[in-house]
Write a protein that holds these residues in place. Structure first.
Motif, PDB file in Angstrom:
ATOM      1  N   LYS A  53       2.094  12.315   1.742  1.00  0.00           N
ATOM      2  CA  LYS A  53       1.569  11.362   0.765  1.00  0.00           C
ATOM      3  C   LYS A  53       2.667  10.891  -0.188  1.00  0.00           C
ATOM      4  N   LYS A  54       2.730   9.587  -0.365  1.00  0.00           N
ATOM      5  CA  LYS A  54       3.757   9.024  -1.235  1.00  0.00           C
ATOM      6  C   LYS A  54       3.183   7.771  -1.909  1.00  0.00           C
ATOM      7  N   TYR A  55       2.762   7.944  -3.155  1.00  0.00           N
ATOM      8  CA  TYR A  55       2.186   6.822  -3.898  1.00  0.00           C
ATOM      9  C   TYR A  55       3.284   5.886  -4.397  1.00  0.00           C
ATOM     10  N   ARG A  56       2.932   4.646  -4.577  1.00  0.00           N
ATOM     11  CA  ARG A  56       3.879   3.717  -5.201  1.00  0.00           C
ATOM     12  C   ARG A  56       3.154   2.936  -6.289  1.00  0.00           C
ATOM     13  N   GLN A  57       3.923   2.375  -7.181  1.00  0.00           N
ATOM     14  CA  GLN A  57       3.356   1.549  -8.246  1.00  0.00           C
ATOM     15  C   GLN A  57       3.042   0.156  -7.697  1.00  0.00           C
ATOM     16  N   PRO A  58       1.982  -0.474  -8.187  1.00  0.00           N
ATOM     17  CA  PRO A  58       1.647  -1.814  -7.695  1.00  0.00           C
ATOM     18  C   PRO A  58       2.603  -2.871  -8.239  1.00  0.00           C
ATOM     19  N   THR A  59       2.788  -3.932  -7.461  1.00  0.00           N
ATOM     20  CA  THR A  59       3.518  -5.097  -7.959  1.00  0.00           C
ATOM     21  C   THR A  59       2.615  -5.841  -8.944  1.00  0.00           C
ATOM     22  N   GLU A  60       3.158  -6.829  -9.600  1.00  0.00           N
ATOM     23  CA  GLU A  60       2.335  -7.592 -10.548  1.00  0.00           C
ATOM     24  C   GLU A  60       1.173  -8.281  -9.837  1.00  0.00           C
ATOM     25  N   GLN A  61       1.451  -8.831  -8.664  1.00  0.00           N
ATOM     26  CA  GLN A  61       0.387  -9.472  -7.888  1.00  0.00           C
ATOM     27  C   GLN A  61      -0.700  -8.454  -7.528  1.00  0.00           C
ATOM     28  N   GLU A  62      -0.266  -7.275  -7.079  1.00  0.00           N
ATOM     29  CA  GLU A  62      -1.214  -6.237  -6.682  1.00  0.00           C
ATOM     30  C   GLU A  62      -1.978  -5.690  -7.888  1.00  0.00           C
ATOM     31  N   ARG A  63      -1.296  -5.573  -9.009  1.00  0.00           N
ATOM     32  CA  ARG A  63      -1.936  -5.050 -10.222  1.00  0.00           C
ATOM     33  C   ARG A  63      -3.090  -5.975 -10.649  1.00  0.00           C
ATOM     34  N   ALA A  64      -2.834  -7.279 -10.609  1.00  0.00           N
ATOM     35  CA  ALA A  64      -3.873  -8.237 -11.000  1.00  0.00           C
ATOM     36  C   ALA A  64      -5.067  -8.173 -10.043  1.00  0.00           C
ATOM     37  N   ALA A  65      -4.770  -8.035  -8.740  1.00  0.00           N
ATOM     38  CA  ALA A  65      -5.844  -7.972  -7.750  1.00  0.00           C
ATOM     39  C   ALA A  65      -6.633  -6.671  -7.894  1.00  0.00           C
ATOM     40  N   LEU A  66      -5.940  -5.574  -8.164  1.00  0.00           N
ATOM     41  CA  LEU A  66      -6.624  -4.294  -8.348  1.00  0.00           C
ATOM     42  C   LEU A  66      -7.521  -4.322  -9.585  1.00  0.00           C
ATOM     43  N   GLN A  67      -7.029  -4.964 -10.631  1.00  0.00           N
ATOM     44  CA  GLN A  67      -7.849  -5.061 -11.844  1.00  0.00           C
ATOM     45  C   GLN A  67      -9.117  -5.869 -11.570  1.00  0.00           C
ATOM     46  N   GLU A  68      -8.986  -6.949 -10.801  1.00  0.00           N
ATOM     47  CA  GLU A  68     -10.174  -7.737 -10.465  1.00  0.00           C
ATOM     48  C   GLU A  68     -11.134  -6.928  -9.603  1.00  0.00           C
ATOM     49  N   LEU A  69     -10.574  -6.153  -8.652  1.00  0.00           N
ATOM     50  CA  LEU A  69     -11.429  -5.316  -7.812  1.00  0.00           C
ATOM     51  C   LEU A  69     -12.184  -4.305  -8.675  1.00  0.00           C
ATOM     52  N   HIS A  70     -11.480  -3.725  -9.647  1.00  0.00           N
ATOM     53  CA  HIS A  70     -12.107  -2.775 -10.563  1.00  0.00           C
ATOM     54  C   HIS A  70     -13.288  -3.432 -11.297  1.00  0.00           C
ATOM     55  N   ASP A  71     -13.077  -4.655 -11.752  1.00  0.00           N
ATOM     56  CA  ASP A  71     -14.117  -5.356 -12.515  1.00  0.00           C
ATOM     57  C   ASP A  71     -15.288  -5.765 -11.631  1.00  0.00           C
ATOM     58  N   VAL A  72     -14.981  -6.215 -10.411  1.00  0.00           N
ATOM     59  CA  VAL A  72     -16.049  -6.611  -9.489  1.00  0.00           C
ATOM     60  C   VAL A  72     -16.907  -5.407  -9.106  1.00  0.00           C
ATOM     61  N   LEU A  73     -16.236  -4.265  -8.876  1.00  0.00           N
ATOM     62  CA  LEU A  73     -16.990  -3.062  -8.517  1.00  0.00           C
ATOM     63  C   LEU A  73     -17.940  -2.646  -9.638  1.00  0.00           C
ATOM     64  N   ALA A  74     -17.554  -2.953 -10.877  1.00  0.00           N
ATOM     65  CA  ALA A  74     -18.407  -2.604 -12.029  1.00  0.00           C
ATOM     66  C   ALA A  74     -19.743  -3.328 -11.969  1.00  0.00           C
ATOM     67  N   SER A  75     -19.755  -4.452 -11.277  1.00  0.00           N
ATOM     68  CA  SER A  75     -21.003  -5.227 -11.198  1.00  0.00           C
ATOM     69  C   SER A  75     -21.878  -4.790 -10.029  1.00  0.00           C
ATOM     70  N   LEU A  76     -21.347  -3.883  -9.194  1.00  0.00           N
ATOM     71  CA  LEU A  76     -22.102  -3.441  -8.020  1.00  0.00           C
ATOM     72  C   LEU A  76     -22.774  -2.106  -8.302  1.00  0.00           C
ATOM     73  N   PRO A  77     -24.008  -1.935  -7.879  1.00  0.00           N
ATOM     74  CA  PRO A  77     -24.694  -0.655  -8.105  1.00  0.00           C
ATOM     75  C   PRO A  77     -24.216   0.410  -7.122  1.00  0.00           C
ATOM     76  N   GLU A  78     -24.376   1.664  -7.509  1.00  0.00           N
ATOM     77  CA  GLU A  78     -24.124   2.754  -6.560  1.00  0.00           C
ATOM     78  C   GLU A  78     -25.043   2.568  -5.360  1.00  0.00           C
ATOM     79  N   GLY A  79     -24.519   2.857  -4.185  1.00  0.00           N
ATOM     80  CA  GLY A  79     -25.316   2.670  -2.975  1.00  0.00           C
ATOM     81  C   GLY A  79     -25.087   1.344  -2.304  1.00  0.00           C
ATOM     82  N   THR A  80     -24.262   0.473  -2.909  1.00  0.00           N
ATOM     83  CA  THR A  80     -23.913  -0.785  -2.242  1.00  0.00           C
ATOM     84  C   THR A  80     -23.250  -0.472  -0.912  1.00  0.00           C
TER      85      THR A  80
END
Length: 524
Positions: free
Chosen positions: A430-457
């Motif tokens: 296992k080797k984690y890496r830091q996100p690029t700026e493009q990836e960071r923005a997309a991950l943040q949007e994914l985080h926000d979109v998931l907040a609108s989805l209920p558990e069990g989606t």
């Protein structure tokens, strides 16, 4: 079904048709069709041994369907009368064995102390190995067949055509060895060793050969009764002749030996068997797997990390194609086996005959559907740093309510395999890496979109959102977005459908994982 068997394109049926054609032209006088596999018992059974017996069994099963009127046998033949040339590295009491070099394996004391000889010990290991997987076979010992007299007629025939056999073999030998070559290796009456010495005289009428023993004395022995054995190429061909073998497959490294053996068999008056030449297994670096090098995978290693059926799928696939036999091929074959199994009930008869699971289960697969793929289990194990299967089951019970180790034993096995595979291969790499700026923005949007989805989606709904976010943020190609998810969140280069993973892991837990990743915190 006979028409389907005759036209089936799966390779075991293709091979079986060759045998049908053979016995149609020349019905076997012995009353059955003989399949054979060979084993050198100086080393432990390995994945090549398994592969040869398994693949031969597939051809035998196909033949039985095409000719149900013709009995068959499968001989697992042990070359246990060979003289031991060197001490294997992985046995106890090597010094004791070293004193016995040159003797047949069945005349050397058992270094393990459990059987009457080294050969008997290794033969027992072979039989236990084959029995473990339920193969139907008849075990045959070279020592027994030589010493019981069963090979006597064939050995006398080889003596009759001695000069022809020499003529066939010597072109492949160096000048020095060719000058003294004979297919016969006498066994010293004094030391019991199998000797590779010059045959001074061949007495065909007497059925004997004359040679100089280790002490220089001129010695005459019968070629029968185990007093001689044949050099290996001639030995192989003599076995085909004596037993009237109809089918035997062998590796690419033995192509020339098969050709030579076929010449020898015909010179003796026999009909060499139908042969399938299979490609060799390769290691991680693409090098040929070797028992002495210890590269590649063992049977037990594969079965620690995956099911027997996944190994059988690996071995079933085009035997004429070279295959990398390394740990990273395991997950793919586990999931592909399950996909093929679940597809089976909806296929027509023609498609079923082409489905590997039909062959793996001898035409009667039992279909069990699983709610989670092996790749998903591996990724879940990676995220939660699973040390025990119980950790995984906590998530499974939420994703597929009512699913337990007791209600889903096949899934329970996969969970255990996934934890073992994760601990031994995924975790150390296992080797984690830091996100690029493009990836960071997309991950943040994914985080926000998931907040609108209920558990069990469900996974499909989540996957659609992930796709849309990747496109919105200009990932080209789109797989670069999914690679980023795996590398940043999971510390690995690939994984299953991310939507399905998020559904299994849980929407809230996936959001937490993204938060940790964006903050550079430890995962899991």
């Amino acid at each position: 079904m006979q028409e389907l068997y005759q036209s089936a394109k799966a390779w075991p049926f293709v091979e079986a048709r060759r045998i049908v054609e053979r016995i149609t032209k020349r019905p076997p006088q012995k009353g059955f069709v003989l399949f054979e596999t060979g084993y050198g018992p100086s080393g432990l059974p390995h994945i090549g041994t398994f592969g040869e017996v398994f693949r031969t069994t597939l051809v035998r099963n196909a033949f039985r369907l095409m000719r149900p009127d013709m009995p068959t046998e499968l001989y697992a033949f042990s070359d246990d009368m060979d003289g031991l040339r060197k001490v294997p590295d992985n046995i106890p009491n090597g010094e004791m064995v070293a004193e016995q070099l040159g003797k047949p394996l069945t005349d050397i004391p058992d270094p393990f102390g459990t059987h009457e000889s080294f050969g008997h010990h290794m033969n027992a290991r072979l039989r236990a190995f084959l029995d473990r997987f339920g193969f139907a076979y008849s075990f045959q010992s070279a020592t027994e067949l030589y010493r019981s007299g069963r090979f006597d007629a064939a050995l006398l025939r080889a003596l009759e055509v001695h000069d022809e056999l020499v003529r066939i073999v010597t072109p492949i030998l160096g000048a020095e060895r060719a000058a003294t070559y004979s297919p016969f290796l006498p066994r010293s009456p004094k030391s019991g060793k199998i000797l590779q010495v010059k045959i001074e005289e061949v007495k065909q009428d007497a059925g004997t050969v004359v040679f100089r023993d280790e002490d220089g004395t001129l010695t005459e022995v019968p070629v029968t009764g185990g007093n001689c054995k044949l050099q290996w190429r001639a030995d192989w061909a003599m076995r085909w002749y004596a037993l009237d073998v109809d089918y035997e497959m062998s590796g690419k490294d033995l192509i020339d030996s098969v050709k030579l053996g076929s010449q020898i068999c015909r010179a003796m008056g026999g009909n060499p068997p139908e042969n399938l030449t299979y490609e060799l297994f390769l290691d991680e670096q693409g090098q040929k797997i070797s028992k002495s090098k210890g590269n590649g995978l063992t049977i037990d290693e594969w079965l620690r990390y995956a099911t027997p059926e996944s190994l059988q799928l690996f071995l079933y696939r085009d035997p004429k194609a070279a295959k990398r036999l390394y740990f990273d091929v395991i997950p793919k074959h586990v999931d592909e086996y399950q996909q093929l199994l679940e597809a089976y009930p909806d296929q027509d008869d023609k498609a079923k005959l082409g489905n590997p699971v039909w062959h793996i289960h001898a035409g009667d697969p039992v279909v069990t559907k699983l709610p989670i793929s092996f790749a998903m289990l591996l990724n879940l194990a990676s995220v939660v740093n699973a040390e025990e299967p119980q950790v995984i089951w906590g998530y499974i019970s939420q994703y597929a309510p009512g699913t337990t180790p007791e209600s889903a034993p096949e899934l329970a096995k996969l969970v255990e395999h996934a934890v073992a595979y994760y601990q031994d291969f995924v975790k150390p790499a296992k080797k984690y890496r830091q996100p690029t700026e493009q990836e960071r923005a997309a991950l943040q949007e994914l985080h926000d979109v998931l907040a609108s989805l209920p558990e069990g989606t469900d996974g499909e709904a989540i996957q659609n959102e992930v796709y849309a976010i990747g496109k919105n943020h200009g990932f080209e190609p789109l797989r670069a977005w999914f690679s980023a998810l795996y590398e940043v969140l999971l510390g690995q280069s690939q994984g299953p459908r991310f939507g399905n993973f998020a559904a299994l892991y849980g929407v809230a837990a996936t959001r937490s994982l993204i938060t940790q990743s964006l903050a550079g915190l430890p995962r899991g």
